[in-house]
Write an enzyme that holds these catalytic residues in place. Structure first.
Site, PDB file in Angstrom:
ATOM      1  N   ASN A  63       0.839  -1.212   0.000  1.00  0.00           N
ATOM      2  CA  ASN A  63       0.000   0.000   0.000  1.00  0.00           C
ATOM      3  C   ASN A  63       0.873   1.261   0.000  1.00  0.00           C
ATOM      4  OD1 ASN A  63      -2.167  -1.733   0.259  1.00  0.00           O
ATOM      5  ND2 ASN A  63      -2.470  -1.354   2.451  1.00  0.00           N
ATOM      6  N   ASP A 110      -1.124   4.033   5.538  1.00  0.00           N
ATOM      7  CA  ASP A 110      -0.200   3.698   4.447  1.00  0.00           C
ATOM      8  C   ASP A 110      -0.161   4.836   3.416  1.00  0.00           C
ATOM      9  OD1 ASP A 110       0.112   1.250   5.710  1.00  0.00           O
ATOM     10  OD2 ASP A 110      -1.519   0.338   4.577  1.00  0.00           O
TER      11      ASP A 110
END
Ligand code: RIB
Length: 304
Positions: free
Chosen positions: A45, A252
Site C-alpha cells: 500500500n 499507508d
C-alpha cells in the site's frame, strides 16, 4: 522538481474485505453486505501510495505462488509500479488479511496471516544493497521478517539514506533499530506500545521515543491530523474533514505520500500537509492500495 527515489521493504497481502452493517462483538454473527479481494499489505500500500504521489519506487517484498498474489500484480500492471524486486517463494503462501469494514463508521478490524512476508531474508536484502544505497529514503513497516528489516536499516545507515519507519503492526523489533531511524510514524496506539504509561498523552509518548534515539516522531491522530515532535520543534498539522467510506490503508497513504514529498526536498511540515491531504482523499474510496489518489488529484484537493 526533483523526483523522490524511495525503496519500500515491506509486505504484500491480498485483503479479503468484508463490508458489515456493524463490527460483530464476541460470539455475534453478522450478515455482510459485500466481499471483495483487494490488493493490500502495508508495504505494498505504501509503495503504491508513493508511486501514485510521484516517486520513483522500488518495492522489495516476497509473495507465494498460490494465485493469491495475482490481485496485487494486476494493480501493479495497471499503475505501472515495477515488480522486479518482488520475490516469489514456491513453498510459501501469499500473505492474506481478513478485513471487516463497518459500513456506517468506515472503521475496520484486520487479521493478517503473513505467509511469505516473513520469509524474506537478510541475504535477499543484502543482494539489493545498491538499490537501498541509491535511494533518498528507505521506508519500512513491521509486517516483514525481523532480520530483513534490521539488515535494511544497517545498509541505509552505512550509505546515509534517510530511514522512515511506520511501526505497524507494533513489534519489539522497533527497539533494535530505533536509534537509526530518522522518522518514526506511529498512530496513537502504536506510540503507546512503544512508550507505554502516558495514559494516551501522545506528546509525552513522543518525548520518550525521542529519548530512545529517534530524531523525529510523527504521530497520526486520526481525524485530528498528525503531530510532529523532533529537531524542527513541535506542531500539529490538521486533517481535512471528508466523508470516509473505508479507512483501510489511510496510514499507508500518509506514509507513502510523506516520504515522496520529503524526498522531493519539501520541509517536514509541507510533507505532512501533503500526506494528510493524500490520506484524506484515500479514505473517500473503498479498498487500500486501490484507493490511493494521484499527485495531481491531491494538489487540486489542497487548493479547495
Ligand atoms: O494498513 C492496511 C493493511 O494492513 C491492509 O491492506 C492489510 O493487508 C494489512 O496489512
Amino acid at each position: 522538481m526533483k523526483k523522490a527515489k524511495i525503496t519500500v521493504l515491506g509486505s504484500y497481502n491480498t485483503d479479503i474485505t468484508l463490508n458489515v452493517p456493524h463490527l460483530p462483538t464476541d460470539g455475534e454473527t453478522v450478515f455482510g453486505t459485500q466481499m471483495k479481494y483487494n490488493p493490500g499489505g502495508k508495504g505494498s500500500n505504501q509503495a503504491v501510495a508513493a508511486h501514485r504521489a510521484g516517486a520513483d519506487v522500488t518495492f522489495i517484498a516476497k509473495v507465494g505462488c498460490d494465485g493469491m498474489e495475482k490481485v496485487g500484480f494486476e494493480l501493479y500492471e495497471k499503475t505501472g509500479l515495477p515488480t522486479d524486486n518482488i520475490i516469489r517463494d514456491e513453498t510459501a503462501s501469499t500473505g492474506v488479511a481478513a478485513i471487516e469494514v463497518d459500513n456506517v463508521t468506515a472503521q475496520n478490524r484486520i487479521i493478517v496471516v503473513p505467509g511469505a512476508n516473513m520469509r524474506i531474508t537478510a541475504g535477499e536484502v543484502r543482494e539489493r544493497e545498491d538499490i537501498i544505497a541509491n535511494s533518498d529514503i528507505l521506508l519500512l513497516q513491521l509486517e516483514t521478517g525481523r532480520e530483513a528489516i534490521i539488515e535494511a536499516v544497517k545498509i541505509a545507515k552505512a550509505h546515509k539514506v534517510t530511514v522512515v519507519l511506520n511501526p505497524a503492526p507494533f513489534s519489539d523489533v522497533v527497539f533494535d533499530i530505533i536509534k537509526d531511524v530518522d522518522y518514526i510514524t506511529p498512530n496513537e496506539t502504536e506510540a503507546d506500545m512503544i512508550a507505554p504509561g502516558h495514559d494516551g498523552n501522545f506528546q509525552w509518548a513522543a518525548s520518550d521515543i525521542i529519548g530512545m534515539g529517534c530524531k523525529n516522531v510523527i504521530i497520526t491522530i486520526g481525524r485530528q491530523g498528525s503531530y510532529y515532535k523532533g529537531v524542527k520543534g513541535e506542531f500539529v498539522v490538521p486533517a481535512r474533514q471528508v466523508k470516509a467510506v473505508d479507512t483501510t490503508g489511510a496510514g499507508d497513504a500518509y506514509n507513502g505520500a510523506f516520504c515522496t514529498a520529503l524526498g522531493e526536498g519539501k520541509s517536514v511540515k509541507e510533507a505532512m500537509t501533503f500526506a494528510s491531504a493524500f490520506a484524506s482523499l484515500s479514505v473517500t474510496r473503498p479498498g487500500a492500495a486501490s484507493s490511493m489518489p494521484t499527485k495531481e488529484e491531491t494538489e487540486e484537493f489542497m487548493k479547495e
